[in-house]
Design a protein around this motif. Structure first.
Motif, PDB file in Angstrom:
ATOM      1  N   PHE A   1       0.845  -1.190   0.000  1.00 41.30           N
ATOM      2  CA  PHE A   1       0.000   0.000   0.000  1.00 41.30           C
ATOM      3  C   PHE A   1       0.881   1.241   0.000  1.00 41.30           C
ATOM      4  O   PHE A   1       0.957   1.951  -0.974  1.00 41.30           O
ATOM      5  CB  PHE A   1      -0.950   0.020   1.201  1.00 41.30           C
ATOM      6  N   GLY A   2       1.579   1.489   1.089  1.00 42.52           N
ATOM      7  CA  GLY A   2       2.462   2.647   1.167  1.00 42.52           C
ATOM      8  C   GLY A   2       1.773   3.835   1.800  1.00 42.52           C
ATOM      9  O   GLY A   2       0.959   4.515   1.164  1.00 42.52           O
ATOM     10  N   ILE A   3       2.050   4.086   3.075  1.00 43.03           N
ATOM     11  CA  ILE A   3       1.411   5.200   3.775  1.00 43.03           C
ATOM     12  C   ILE A   3       2.069   6.534   3.445  1.00 43.03           C
ATOM     13  O   ILE A   3       1.442   7.596   3.555  1.00 43.03           O
ATOM     14  CB  ILE A   3       1.431   4.958   5.314  1.00 43.03           C
ATOM     15  N   VAL A   4       3.325   6.509   2.991  1.00 42.89           N
ATOM     16  CA  VAL A   4       4.045   7.764   2.729  1.00 42.89           C
ATOM     17  C   VAL A   4       3.339   8.625   1.676  1.00 42.89           C
ATOM     18  O   VAL A   4       3.191   9.841   1.872  1.00 42.89           O
ATOM     19  CB  VAL A   4       5.504   7.476   2.330  1.00 42.89           C
ATOM     20  N   PRO A   5       2.884   8.064   0.540  1.00 41.23           N
ATOM     21  CA  PRO A   5       2.162   8.913  -0.418  1.00 41.23           C
ATOM     22  C   PRO A   5       0.925   9.581   0.187  1.00 41.23           C
ATOM     23  O   PRO A   5       0.603  10.731  -0.162  1.00 41.23           O
ATOM     24  CB  PRO A   5       1.780   7.929  -1.529  1.00 41.23           C
ATOM     25  N   ILE A   6       0.243   8.887   1.092  1.00 37.87           N
ATOM     26  CA  ILE A   6      -0.939   9.478   1.730  1.00 37.87           C
ATOM     27  C   ILE A   6      -0.534  10.645   2.623  1.00 37.87           C
ATOM     28  O   ILE A   6      -1.162  11.711   2.609  1.00 37.87           O
ATOM     29  CB  ILE A   6      -1.696   8.420   2.560  1.00 37.87           C
ATOM     30  N   GLU A   7       0.505  10.447   3.413  1.00 35.71           N
ATOM     31  CA  GLU A   7       1.003  11.526   4.279  1.00 35.71           C
ATOM     32  C   GLU A   7       1.441  12.709   3.447  1.00 35.71           C
ATOM     33  O   GLU A   7       1.155  13.866   3.801  1.00 35.71           O
ATOM     34  CB  GLU A   7       2.161  11.012   5.135  1.00 35.71           C
ATOM     35  N   ALA A   8       2.132  12.446   2.346  1.00 33.76           N
ATOM     36  CA  ALA A   8       2.606  13.533   1.486  1.00 33.76           C
ATOM     37  C   ALA A   8       1.436  14.313   0.898  1.00 33.76           C
ATOM     38  O   ALA A   8       1.415  15.560   0.940  1.00 33.76           O
ATOM     39  CB  ALA A   8       3.485  12.967   0.373  1.00 33.76           C
ATOM     40  N   MET A   9       0.449  13.596   0.371  1.00 36.99           N
ATOM     41  CA  MET A   9      -0.678  14.280  -0.258  1.00 36.99           C
ATOM     42  C   MET A   9      -1.469  15.086   0.757  1.00 36.99           C
ATOM     43  O   MET A   9      -1.962  16.180   0.448  1.00 36.99           O
ATOM     44  CB  MET A   9      -1.565  13.271  -0.985  1.00 36.99           C
ATOM     45  N   TYR A  10      -1.606  14.562   1.975  1.00 41.71           N
ATOM     46  CA  TYR A  10      -2.308  15.341   2.996  1.00 41.71           C
ATOM     47  C   TYR A  10      -1.588  16.666   3.255  1.00 41.71           C
ATOM     48  O   TYR A  10      -2.227  17.695   3.477  1.00 41.71           O
ATOM     49  CB  TYR A  10      -2.419  14.553   4.298  1.00 41.71           C
ATOM     50  N   MET A  11      -0.260  16.630   3.199  1.00 43.23           N
ATOM     51  CA  MET A  11       0.541  17.832   3.420  1.00 43.23           C
ATOM     52  C   MET A  11       0.674  18.682   2.157  1.00 43.23           C
ATOM     53  O   MET A  11       1.530  19.558   2.073  1.00 43.23           O
ATOM     54  CB  MET A  11       1.928  17.437   3.926  1.00 43.23           C
ATOM     55  N   GLN A  12      -0.185  18.414   1.166  1.00 43.53           N
ATOM     56  CA  GLN A  12      -0.200  19.148  -0.099  1.00 43.53           C
ATOM     57  C   GLN A  12       1.132  19.042  -0.816  1.00 43.53           C
ATOM     58  O   GLN A  12       1.639  20.008  -1.393  1.00 43.53           O
ATOM     59  CB  GLN A  12      -0.610  20.610   0.125  1.00 43.53           C
ATOM     60  N   CYS A  13       1.674  17.843  -0.790  1.00 40.10           N
ATOM     61  CA  CYS A  13       2.956  17.567  -1.439  1.00 40.10           C
ATOM     62  C   CYS A  13       2.736  16.500  -2.511  1.00 40.10           C
ATOM     63  O   CYS A  13       2.321  15.383  -2.190  1.00 40.10           O
ATOM     64  CB  CYS A  13       3.976  17.095  -0.401  1.00 40.10           C
ATOM     65  N   PRO A  14       2.996  16.786  -3.781  1.00 40.69           N
ATOM     66  CA  PRO A  14       2.805  15.788  -4.843  1.00 40.69           C
ATOM     67  C   PRO A  14       3.743  14.590  -4.666  1.00 40.69           C
ATOM     68  O   PRO A  14       4.729  14.651  -3.928  1.00 40.69           O
ATOM     69  CB  PRO A  14       3.145  16.560  -6.126  1.00 40.69           C
ATOM     70  N   VAL A  15       3.431  13.507  -5.372  1.00 40.43           N
ATOM     71  CA  VAL A  15       4.183  12.264  -5.235  1.00 40.43           C
ATOM     72  C   VAL A  15       4.578  11.726  -6.611  1.00 40.43           C
ATOM     73  O   VAL A  15       3.743  11.670  -7.517  1.00 40.43           O
ATOM     74  CB  VAL A  15       3.349  11.187  -4.506  1.00 40.43           C
ATOM     75  N   ILE A  16       5.833  11.337  -6.738  1.00 36.75           N
ATOM     76  CA  ILE A  16       6.289  10.562  -7.890  1.00 36.75           C
ATOM     77  C   ILE A  16       6.482   9.137  -7.385  1.00 36.75           C
ATOM     78  O   ILE A  16       7.254   8.902  -6.461  1.00 36.75           O
ATOM     79  CB  ILE A  16       7.620  11.097  -8.447  1.00 36.75           C
ATOM     80  N   ALA A  17       5.757   8.187  -7.966  1.00 38.75           N
ATOM     81  CA  ALA A  17       5.806   6.814  -7.470  1.00 38.75           C
ATOM     82  C   ALA A  17       5.853   5.827  -8.629  1.00 38.75           C
ATOM     83  O   ALA A  17       5.503   6.160  -9.766  1.00 38.75           O
ATOM     84  CB  ALA A  17       4.590   6.521  -6.591  1.00 38.75           C
ATOM     85  N   ALA A  18       6.303   4.612  -8.321  1.00 40.51           N
ATOM     86  CA  ALA A  18       6.309   3.544  -9.318  1.00 40.51           C
ATOM     87  C   ALA A  18       4.870   3.134  -9.633  1.00 40.51           C
ATOM     88  O   ALA A  18       4.010   3.114  -8.748  1.00 40.51           O
ATOM     89  CB  ALA A  18       7.104   2.344  -8.803  1.00 40.51           C
ATOM     90  N   ASN A  19       4.638   2.811 -10.896  1.00 38.19           N
ATOM     91  CA  ASN A  19       3.270   2.518 -11.346  1.00 38.19           C
ATOM     92  C   ASN A  19       2.895   1.062 -11.093  1.00 38.19           C
ATOM     93  O   ASN A  19       2.563   0.303 -12.015  1.00 38.19           O
ATOM     94  CB  ASN A  19       3.114   2.877 -12.825  1.00 38.19           C
ATOM     95  N   SER A  20       2.928   0.665  -9.834  1.00 43.02           N
ATOM     96  CA  SER A  20       2.539  -0.688  -9.451  1.00 43.02           C
ATOM     97  C   SER A  20       2.127  -0.694  -7.992  1.00 43.02           C
ATOM     98  O   SER A  20       2.455   0.230  -7.236  1.00 43.02           O
ATOM     99  CB  SER A  20       3.704  -1.673  -9.673  1.00 43.02           C
TER     100      SER A  20
END
Length: 409
Positions: A315-334
């Motif tokens: 799942f990955g909680i870091v992207p959720i934390e980043a988005m909540y802080m109005q920070c975009p995410v670059i992530a692997a597409n899987s």
């Protein structure tokens, strides 16, 4: 009367699994449940802050048992530690409870089911354990065979099974062939936004050169499976895309969980430092180990985007934390990011290659306004899909189903 819930977890550190366990305990406590956490290891100096100030009792037992045998047999030792912990709870602790919430190690489940007064068990499957290790040698395959069999059989003994994403649900079904009749429920991890309410004015100049305006942030444990070298390779390729003035404004922070007891953490941290030196980008990279919650929020607030490198992450909680802080995410597409990050809206989903990651990073350098527009979209998505309230309602509902008398259901 509200249910009494006992949490059983192997090591209450600061990883994603621990974050979910702590949030689940807080969610049930907020609904009036009496909650206690039992673990084989707990260090107040290496834990989430809520474990110290939430009022939830934390009991530790079995830490004297080895975590490995000369660096090997870690899975076997984890199973033995959890079985010992469970036997202590059942026969010696005097704990009274209605439901057991366990995760990561399913070997403890039979011991809660085979007692004179069997307990209902909810098992949260972050990912099948047997898929988290390589089988390079014949000896390793032989060693893992009974452990894999035990994982599948004991997981199937749970009264309710939750998974962290639809991706993990599909993997669960493919991996545990004998559990085809089991339908795991998806319960996304969430954010307890109250922990995001802190002072965001911390000065980062102590760890960053003054000229660096475009800060890329990676947050992950220092483990090889997290593919952190991809972030450094992408940064190296980004350097070749920018002129000297643009490059001088770019910096990357690799922040992550680090435990000196874990050999891989120590080894991989040094490997990454050596790699940065090899790429001649050391002066544009800062390594930050075992940071505080306050530091993490300040980093998310000040960076231009998060570079999230694992492939097939459960799942990955870091992207959720980043988005909540109005920070975009670059992530692997899987994996999980396919369900959390909306490409071209809240960030970019890329092939896990230095070329694709660096192309996405270049967009943020060339157009800093993306941080604002994508950041707002990300915050909105978290509030709509991954709120703590929705998480609390769902997990409380699952617990209540387990405690309803069959005569009343």
């Amino acid at each position: 009367m509200e249910p009494v819930v006992l949490f059983v977890h192997p090591d209450l550190g600061i990883g994603g699994a621990e974050r979910l366990v702590v949030d689940a305990a807080l969610a049930l406590k907020s609904r009036g449940c009496r909650v206690t956490i039992w673990t084989a290891h707990y260090d107040p100096n290496h834990c989430f802050s809520e474990t110290k100030d939430s009022g939830i009792p934390i009991q530790c037992c079995g830490d004297w048992l080895p975590r490995s045998l000369m660096g090997r047999c870690q899975a076997l030792c984890a199973y033995l530690r959890m079985i010992f912990l469970t036997l202590y709870i059942v026969f010696l602790s005097g704990e009274q409870f209605d439901v057991v919430f366990c995760d990561q190690v399913s070997a403890c489940i039979p011991f809660f089911k085979w007692t004179r007064n069997p307990k209902k068990v909810l098992f949260y499957c972050h990912f099948p354990d047997q898929l988290l290790t390589q089988r390079i040698s014949l000896l390793k395959k032989i060693y893992r065979k009974p452990i894999d069999w035990l994982e599948e059989k004991t997981t199937g003994m749970a009264d309710c099974i939750l998974v962290n994403s639809h991706f993990t649900a599909d993997v669960f079904k493919q991996t545990f062939a004998s559990l085809s009749q089991v339908e795991p429920y998806v319960l996304y991890p969430s954010l307890n936004v109250s922990k995001f309410e802190c002072d965001l004015s911390e000065d980062l100049n102590s760890i960053l050169p003054l000229s660096r305006k475009h800060i890329f942030l990676s947050i992950n444990r220092f483990e090889r499976k997290k593919n952190l070298s991809l972030a450094l390779e992408a940064l190296c390729r980004l350097r070749d895309k920018l002129d000297l003035l643009e490059w001088d404004k770019v910096h990357m922070i690799l922040a992550g969980g680090y435990d000196e007891r874990v050999a891989e953490n120590v080894e991989h941290y040094q490997e990454l430092k050596d790699l940065a030196s090899q790429f001649k980008i050391s002066d544009h990279v800062t390594f930050l180990r075992s940071f505080s919650d306050e530091q993490k929020l300040n980093l998310l607030h000040n960076c231009i985007c998060v570079v999230y490198t694992p492939s097939n992450e459960h799942f990955g909680i870091v992207p959720i934390e980043a988005m909540y802080m109005q920070c975009p995410v670059i992530a692997a597409n899987s994996g999980g990011p396919l369900e959390s990050v909306v490409s071209n809206v809240t960030g970019y989903l890329c092939e896990p290659s230095p070329k694709d990651f660096s192309n996405a990073m270049e967009r943020f350098v060339k157009n800093p306004n993306l941080k604002i527009t994508m950041g707002k979209s990300g915050h909105k998505r978290v509030m709509e899909t991954f709120s703590f309230e929705a998480f609390s309602d769902q997990i409380y509902r699952h617990i209540c189903k387990l405690t309803v008398s069959p005569l009343l259901s």
